[in-house]
Design a protein around this motif. Structure first.
Motif, short mmCIF file in Angstrom:
data_model
loop_
_atom_site.label_atom_id
_atom_site.label_comp_id
_atom_site.label_asym_id
_atom_site.label_seq_id
_atom_site.Cartn_x
_atom_site.Cartn_y
_atom_site.Cartn_z
N ILE A 2 0.85 -1.19 0.00
CA ILE A 2 0.00 0.00 0.00
C ILE A 2 0.88 1.23 0.00
O ILE A 2 1.80 1.37 0.82
N GLN A 3 0.60 2.13 -0.92
CA GLN A 3 1.32 3.39 -0.97
C GLN A 3 0.31 4.52 -1.11
O GLN A 3 -0.43 4.59 -2.09
N ILE A 4 0.28 5.38 -0.12
CA ILE A 4 -0.53 6.59 -0.18
C ILE A 4 0.45 7.74 -0.36
O ILE A 4 1.32 7.97 0.50
N LYS A 5 0.33 8.46 -1.46
CA LYS A 5 1.32 9.46 -1.80
C LYS A 5 0.65 10.83 -2.03
O LYS A 5 -0.23 10.96 -2.87
N ASP A 6 1.10 11.82 -1.24
CA ASP A 6 0.67 13.21 -1.39
C ASP A 6 -0.85 13.33 -1.48
O ASP A 6 -1.39 14.03 -2.35
N LEU A 7 -1.53 12.65 -0.57
CA LEU A 7 -2.99 12.62 -0.59
C LEU A 7 -3.57 13.93 -0.06
O LEU A 7 -3.26 14.36 1.05
N PHE A 18 -7.02 16.02 4.78
CA PHE A 18 -5.65 15.53 4.60
C PHE A 18 -4.92 16.47 3.66
O PHE A 18 -5.47 16.88 2.64
N LYS A 19 -3.69 16.77 3.99
CA LYS A 19 -2.87 17.63 3.14
C LYS A 19 -1.51 16.98 2.95
O LYS A 19 -0.74 16.83 3.89
N ASN A 20 -1.26 16.56 1.72
CA ASN A 20 0.01 15.91 1.38
C ASN A 20 0.32 14.75 2.32
O ASN A 20 1.46 14.60 2.79
N LEU A 21 -0.68 13.92 2.59
CA LEU A 21 -0.50 12.79 3.49
C LEU A 21 0.19 11.65 2.77
O LEU A 21 -0.15 11.31 1.63
N ASN A 22 1.18 11.06 3.44
CA ASN A 22 1.92 9.93 2.88
C ASN A 22 1.94 8.78 3.88
O ASN A 22 2.07 8.99 5.08
N LEU A 23 1.80 7.56 3.34
CA LEU A 23 1.80 6.39 4.21
C LEU A 23 2.13 5.16 3.38
O LEU A 23 1.60 4.98 2.29
N ASN A 24 3.02 4.33 3.89
CA ASN A 24 3.36 3.06 3.25
C ASN A 24 3.11 1.92 4.23
O ASN A 24 3.55 1.99 5.39
N LEU A 25 2.39 0.90 3.77
CA LEU A 25 2.07 -0.26 4.59
C LEU A 25 2.47 -1.52 3.83
O LEU A 25 2.38 -1.56 2.61
N SER A 26 2.88 -2.53 4.58
CA SER A 26 3.41 -3.75 3.96
C SER A 26 2.60 -4.97 4.35
O SER A 26 1.85 -4.97 5.34
N GLN A 27 2.75 -6.03 3.57
CA GLN A 27 2.12 -7.30 3.90
C GLN A 27 2.80 -7.91 5.13
O GLN A 27 3.91 -7.56 5.49
N GLY A 28 2.08 -8.83 5.76
CA GLY A 28 2.64 -9.52 6.92
C GLY A 28 2.50 -8.77 8.22
O GLY A 28 3.15 -9.12 9.21
#
Length: 280
Positions: A2-7, A18-28
């Protein structure tokens, strides 16, 4: 995964949520998404699952843009909202009507989860209590075996024994190929379940850390009322001061998520900075 980029996202005639929200999530991993009421947890999940459309930026799941709502995305993702709707059919009919949309759905697993939740399989869904309906939807979501399972306030409506069962079942279904996101304001319900804490506050992700990493950086303890050692955050209790201090002595303590959450939303910048310092 999952990649949320500059949301950037906001509702009509209101400031951006949300202003320029970024978040990366991984499996497992099992992620616990925390935030104050109104912080936008549900809205973030809606953007992630393609139920809301950002003004700019992207939410990408397994290479698919969520807002496109492609078949490849939808057949490998299941979302359980806080407010659920169930049709006037039996669990068996619901499975016949809906299970085929998910290639990895297991009817055997579904009925096993229903049994563990003590939900009669022959019940008509809309005749069940809200808590029982919630358990049916959780059982179905687990049985889809999608790589992404998203749950918004899943323990609302569950009694204490059911919450214990919920934690037990969720912990048992995590695999290296699966990502589970649980949003809640009931911090204690995530105790001993999640492995990664995500905190949404003031329009941004302020914490995204493994609990093991948090326990390496912070020490959670109870201090005597007259103990004046430096603390990052503290709350008075019947036993003294529930405190968070910098873990300079490499001691182990269980992460008190409620205490940590309270510290973060109080804009405790020294603590937040320490949490976000990269370890070598």
């Amino acid at each position: 995964m999952i990649q949320i980029k500059d949301l950037n996202f906001g509702y009509s005639k209101k400031p951006l949520l949300f202003k320029n929200l970024n978040l990366n999530l991984s499996q497992g991993h099992i992620y616990g998404l925390l935030g104050k009421n109104g912080a936008g947890k549900s809205t973030l999940l809606h953007n992630l699952t393609g139920l809301a459309y950002p003004q700019s930026g992207h939410c990408i799941v397994n290479g698919n843009i969520s807002a496109d709502r492609s078949v490849a995305l939808l057949e490998d993702m299941y979302f359980i909202p806080e407010e659920i709707y169930v049709p006037s059919v039996t669990a068996a009919r619901f499975v016949k009507n809906t299970g085929s949309f998910y290639p990895n759905f297991s009817e055997e697993q579904f009925y096993a989860y229903l049994s563990e939740f003590d939900v009669p399989r022959e019940s008509v869904l809309d005749k069940l209590s809200f808590g029982q309906q919630k358990k049916v939807m959780i059982a179905f979501g687990l049985a889809t075996n999608t790589s992404l399972l998203v749950m918004d306030e899943p323990t609302n409506g569950l009694d204490i024994p059911s919450k214990v069962q919920f934690r037990k079942i969720i912990a048992s279904v995590l695999t290296e190929e699966r990502c589970i996101i649980i949003s809640t304001h009931q911090v204690r319900d995530l105790d001993s379940l999640i492995d990664t804490l995500v905190v949404l506050h003031d329009r941004e992700i302020v914490v995204n850390q493994l609990l093991d990493v948090i326990s390496e950086k912070l020490y959670f303890t109870t201090l005597e009322a007259d103990d004046n050692q430096p603390v990052l955050y503290q709350e008075e209790s019947m036993r003294g001061k529930n405190a968070i201090i910098a873990n300079t002595n490499e001691l182990y303590s269980k992460v008190d998520m409620e205490l940590l959450f309270n510290a973060v939303i109080s804009n405790n910048q020294p603590l937040i900075n320490l949490l976000n310092t990269k370890t070598i």
